[in-house]
Design an enzyme around this catalytic site. Structure first.
Site, PDB file in Angstrom:
ATOM      1  N   GLY A  36       0.831  -1.208   0.000  1.00  0.00           N
ATOM      2  CA  GLY A  36       0.000   0.000   0.000  1.00  0.00           C
ATOM      3  C   GLY A  36       0.859   1.249   0.000  1.00  0.00           C
ATOM      4  O   GLY A  36       1.907   1.283   0.640  1.00  0.00           O
ATOM      5  N   GLY A  49       6.253  -2.818   3.362  1.00  0.00           N
ATOM      6  CA  GLY A  49       5.860  -3.225   4.704  1.00  0.00           C
ATOM      7  C   GLY A  49       6.305  -4.651   4.955  1.00  0.00           C
ATOM      8  O   GLY A  49       7.059  -5.218   4.154  1.00  0.00           O
ATOM      9  N   ILE A  70       1.727   2.985   6.917  1.00  0.00           N
ATOM     10  CA  ILE A  70       1.020   3.835   7.887  1.00  0.00           C
ATOM     11  C   ILE A  70       0.732   3.046   9.159  1.00  0.00           C
ATOM     12  O   ILE A  70       0.573   3.624  10.216  1.00  0.00           O
ATOM     13  CB  ILE A  70      -0.294   4.411   7.311  1.00  0.00           C
ATOM     14  CG1 ILE A  70      -1.311   3.317   6.984  1.00  0.00           C
ATOM     15  CG2 ILE A  70      -0.028   5.283   6.099  1.00  0.00           C
ATOM     16  CD1 ILE A  70      -2.729   3.849   6.798  1.00  0.00           C
ATOM     17  N   ASP A  71       0.687   1.716   9.060  1.00  0.00           N
ATOM     18  CA  ASP A  71       0.313   0.891  10.222  1.00  0.00           C
ATOM     19  C   ASP A  71       1.410   0.837  11.285  1.00  0.00           C
ATOM     20  O   ASP A  71       1.149   0.474  12.427  1.00  0.00           O
ATOM     21  CB  ASP A  71      -0.002  -0.545   9.771  1.00  0.00           C
ATOM     22  CG  ASP A  71      -1.020  -0.600   8.651  1.00  0.00           C
ATOM     23  OD1 ASP A  71      -1.863   0.310   8.581  1.00  0.00           O
ATOM     24  OD2 ASP A  71      -0.966  -1.549   7.844  1.00  0.00           O
ATOM     25  N   GLY A  94      -4.893   0.736  10.192  1.00  0.00           N
ATOM     26  CA  GLY A  94      -3.819   0.241  11.058  1.00  0.00           C
ATOM     27  C   GLY A  94      -3.634  -1.254  10.994  1.00  0.00           C
ATOM     28  O   GLY A  94      -2.775  -1.813  11.649  1.00  0.00           O
ATOM     29  N   ARG A 119     -22.627   9.325  15.512  1.00  0.00           N
ATOM     30  CA  ARG A 119     -22.300   9.466  14.095  1.00  0.00           C
ATOM     31  C   ARG A 119     -20.938   8.798  13.871  1.00  0.00           C
ATOM     32  O   ARG A 119     -20.074   8.837  14.754  1.00  0.00           O
ATOM     33  CB  ARG A 119     -22.188  10.936  13.678  1.00  0.00           C
ATOM     34  CG  ARG A 119     -23.502  11.695  13.682  1.00  0.00           C
ATOM     35  CD  ARG A 119     -24.446  11.246  12.548  1.00  0.00           C
ATOM     36  NE  ARG A 119     -25.641  12.064  12.471  1.00  0.00           N
ATOM     37  CZ  ARG A 119     -26.763  11.867  13.168  1.00  0.00           C
ATOM     38  NH1 ARG A 119     -26.834  10.854  14.029  1.00  0.00           N
ATOM     39  NH2 ARG A 119     -27.807  12.669  13.026  1.00  0.00           N
TER      40      ARG A 119
HETATM   41  O1  F6P Z   1      -1.414  -1.568   5.283  1.00  0.00           O
HETATM   42  C1  F6P Z   1      -1.884  -0.298   4.967  1.00  0.00           C
HETATM   43  C2  F6P Z   1      -3.381  -0.269   4.882  1.00  0.00           C
HETATM   44  O2  F6P Z   1      -3.788   1.065   4.605  1.00  0.00           O
HETATM   45  C3  F6P Z   1      -4.115  -0.804   6.108  1.00  0.00           C
HETATM   46  O3  F6P Z   1      -4.126   0.123   7.183  1.00  0.00           O
HETATM   47  C4  F6P Z   1      -5.465  -1.121   5.527  1.00  0.00           C
HETATM   48  O4  F6P Z   1      -6.093  -2.134   6.285  1.00  0.00           O
HETATM   49  C5  F6P Z   1      -5.127  -1.609   4.134  1.00  0.00           C
HETATM   50  O5  F6P Z   1      -3.839  -1.103   3.831  1.00  0.00           O
HETATM   51  C6  F6P Z   1      -6.072  -1.152   3.059  1.00  0.00           C
HETATM   52  O6  F6P Z   1      -5.712  -1.747   1.858  1.00  0.00           O
HETATM   53  P1  F6P Z   1      -6.213  -1.275   0.412  1.00  0.00           P
HETATM   54  O7  F6P Z   1      -5.390  -0.099   0.009  1.00  0.00           O
HETATM   55  O8  F6P Z   1      -5.985  -2.453  -0.447  1.00  0.00           O
HETATM   56  O9  F6P Z   1      -7.656  -0.903   0.542  1.00  0.00           O
END
Ligand code: F6P
Length: 360
Positions: A14, A116, A141-142, A185, A278
């Site tokens: 990602g 990652g 980002i995680d 995350g 919300r």
């Molecule tokens: O690993 C980064 C991340 O943004 C996670 O936080 C999230 O669960 C996942 O990737 C989302 O993946 P995609 O970009 O395939 O929707």
């Protein structure tokens, strides 16, 4: 200075803010300090599968504005394990040898892989199988890559999540609402915890600390008794329902994408307290945007250090941030343990000390 080298660089998994500053740093240091050639590989290992491989040979003036740019100019993918690559006819094919051949066809002496934990594990397997001289740079980002205190992208994502909470604060107060913010995350609650503290959340739910909805509701009532009729709840996407179910929203190529726990928590709170709730799901906003100064610095430092590792011919290593400096660690060590939030760690203690409810 050793022999002139030709090095490759790719971004995998990602995207996040900070990847372009790494590319910029690698290009500057490799060309200006060492007079090497830098070959950018497009769309992670997919670029090496193509014939001819999809690449860009960098010139120094091509990386001028990269410090400010989100995403990755090389493109990336978090789909398609090359060892079981999904083909159009529905079958899975091991395409690792094509990637390795692509690397060698380009005449590369080394490869910088920015990824990652999943990407680094795949790249390492390819490197071992095909004699690729690999150096890794942690990004996500995680913030869940092992052996480094921080990965590229985490700071920007945390800033964005904090700002989102800041914005929700006043609308929550104006309407006496319980606002739930669901953040990314994966299986680690780093973004939720850090941004939750920084943004003044009243309740933070992370996958590492099992919660009880009764405790969450108690906190909301306590605030009401103190005359505070609004509440900010931060929830990390991998938090489960009270029954232990993991909520997902999209399934692609056999892979689930987390999402939906914010809605579940909101419904439970509304049901049990009568509060008006919300939900905001921050989603990919956390991955985009201009890299924060910290991610620009970290990206620059990691990029320079990765090039230096190649100069020393120290391969199968990942650059890492430990105790306020850059170090290198074996990639195997970095991918061995998934770095989650320590329930006894400083930030958890800080949250508890501030009276933030963690649901337990
Ligand atoms: O690993 C980064 C991340 O943004 C996670 O936080 C999230 O669960 C996942 O990737 C989302 O993946 P995609 O970009 O395939 O929707």
């Amino acid at each position: 200075m050793g022999a002139k080298k030709r090095i490759g660089i790719l971004t995998s998994g990602g995207d996040c803010a900070g990847l372009n500053p790494v590319i910029r740093a690698v290009v500057h240091h490799a060309i200006e300090t060492y007079d090497w050639t830098v070959v950018g590989i497009r769309e992670a290992t997919h670029g090496l599968m193509s014939r001819p491989p999809r690449t860009i040979e960098f010139e120094i003036n091509q990386v001028d504005s990269l410090l400010l740019m989100g995403g990755t100019i090389l493109g990336t993918t978090n789909k398609g394990d090359p060892f079981a690559f999904p083909m159009s006819d529905g079958t899975l094919l091991d395409r690792s040898s094509e990637i390795i051949e692509g690397y060698h066809n380009l005449g590369l002496n080394a490869l910088i892989g920015i990824g990652g934990d999943g990407s680094l594990a795949i790249l390492r397997r390819l490197a071992q199988q095909g004699g690729i001289n690999l150096v890794g740079i942690p990004k996500t980002i995680d913030n869940d890559v092992g052996a480094t205190e921080v990965s590229i992208g985490f700071d920007t994502a945390t800033n964005i999540a904090t700002e989102a909470l800041d914005r929700l604060h006043f609308t929550a107060a104006s309407h006496n609402r319980v606002m739930i913010l669901e953040v990314m995350g994966r299986d680690a609650g780093h973004i939720a915890l850090a941004a939750g503290i920084a943004g003044g959340a009243d309740i933070i739910l992370i996958p590492e600390i099992p919660y009880n909805i009764a405790n969450v509701c108690r906190k909301i009532r306590q605030r009401q008794e103190r005359g505070k009729h609004f509440c900010l709840v931060m929830v990390s996407e991998a938090v489960r329902t009270e029954l232990g179910d993991q909520l997902t929203q999209i399934k692609e190529l056999g892979e689930d994408r987390l999402g939906g726990i914010g809605k579940y928590i909101a419904e439970q709170i509304a049901l049990k307290t009568g509060a008006e709730t919300r939900v905001t799901v921050l989603g990919h906003i956390q991955r985009g945007g201009i890299p924060s100064p910290v991610d620009r610095l970290l990206g620059s430092a990691f990029g320079v250090a990765a090039v230096d590792l190649i100069a020393q011919e120290k391969y199968d290593q990942m650059v890492a941030w430990q105790n306020r400096q850059i170090v290198s660690v074996p990639i195997a060590e970095a991918i061995k343990t998934y770095r989650t939030v320590d329930p006894e760690g400083t930030l958890v203690k800080t949250a508890r000390g501030l009276g933030i409810c963690l649901g337990d």
